[in-house]
Design an enzyme around this catalytic site. Sequence first.
Site, PDB file in Angstrom:
ATOM      1  N   ASP A 112       0.850  -1.194   0.000  1.00  0.00           N
ATOM      2  CA  ASP A 112       0.000   0.000   0.000  1.00  0.00           C
ATOM      3  C   ASP A 112       0.883   1.241   0.000  1.00  0.00           C
ATOM      4  O   ASP A 112       1.830   1.335   0.791  1.00  0.00           O
ATOM      5  CB  ASP A 112      -0.898  -0.006   1.239  1.00  0.00           C
ATOM      6  CG  ASP A 112      -1.949   1.078   1.190  1.00  0.00           C
ATOM      7  OD1 ASP A 112      -2.941   0.902   0.461  1.00  0.00           O
ATOM      8  OD2 ASP A 112      -1.781   2.100   1.883  1.00  0.00           O
ATOM      9  N   ILE A 113       0.589   2.194  -0.880  1.00  0.00           N
ATOM     10  CA  ILE A 113       1.351   3.442  -0.916  1.00  0.00           C
ATOM     11  C   ILE A 113       0.979   4.263   0.311  1.00  0.00           C
ATOM     12  O   ILE A 113      -0.199   4.491   0.584  1.00  0.00           O
ATOM     13  CB  ILE A 113       1.057   4.239  -2.200  1.00  0.00           C
ATOM     14  CG1 ILE A 113       1.494   3.439  -3.427  1.00  0.00           C
ATOM     15  CG2 ILE A 113       1.765   5.593  -2.159  1.00  0.00           C
ATOM     16  CD1 ILE A 113       1.146   4.088  -4.752  1.00  0.00           C
ATOM     17  N   GLU A 128      -4.600   2.412  -4.385  1.00  0.00           N
ATOM     18  CA  GLU A 128      -3.143   2.454  -4.250  1.00  0.00           C
ATOM     19  C   GLU A 128      -2.594   1.175  -3.634  1.00  0.00           C
ATOM     20  O   GLU A 128      -1.497   1.162  -3.084  1.00  0.00           O
ATOM     21  CB  GLU A 128      -2.720   3.677  -3.425  1.00  0.00           C
ATOM     22  CG  GLU A 128      -3.054   3.608  -1.970  1.00  0.00           C
ATOM     23  CD  GLU A 128      -4.471   4.051  -1.610  1.00  0.00           C
ATOM     24  OE1 GLU A 128      -4.741   4.150  -0.403  1.00  0.00           O
ATOM     25  OE2 GLU A 128      -5.306   4.278  -2.503  1.00  0.00           O
TER      26      GLU A 128
END
Length: 174
Positions: A54-55, A97
């Site tokens: 996950d960003i 994301e």
Amino acid sequence: MSAKLEESNRQLEYISYHDNLTGLYNRHYFLTTFNHLFNDMQRQSHDASLMLIDIDFFKQINDKYGHNAGDEALTHLGKLLKKAIRSGDVPARWGGEEFVVLMPSTTENDVKQVAERLIQNIESYQFPIIAKLTVSIGVSQFRADDTIKTWLERTDKALYQAKEQGRNRIRYSA
């Protein structure tokens, strides 16, 4: 005429299996492949790993730099992910994301090396517009008593532990 039709069919197949932004597999393709490989893993008791990525603070990127910058970051992250994994691994954009990678025939040590390489490559990469970003990663190994749901949940829990413990890190499920 037949060659044109074949090319159109190849393009349609590609579009139906891939995320149009990152070029990685899409969630539908991933889940179909995951189900197939999972059944093989259960029958043959192979080592395998699952990684959720996950960003960190992606909403802030979109808010500060705009959605085009966010899209650009996703595109570049997809390329970095492809370079960090091995052939035979199945990378996909999970949603927004988040990314997922199924890694058949992978020991815990193997997946740690890949996850650490990915974190380092992202940290040192100069992204267009935003320059820097980080990711949090959750990792888990296949267990004989797993279902797809329990394996995904365990990996997701490890991802959230990485986020809760400061982000830009890898957490392995127990």
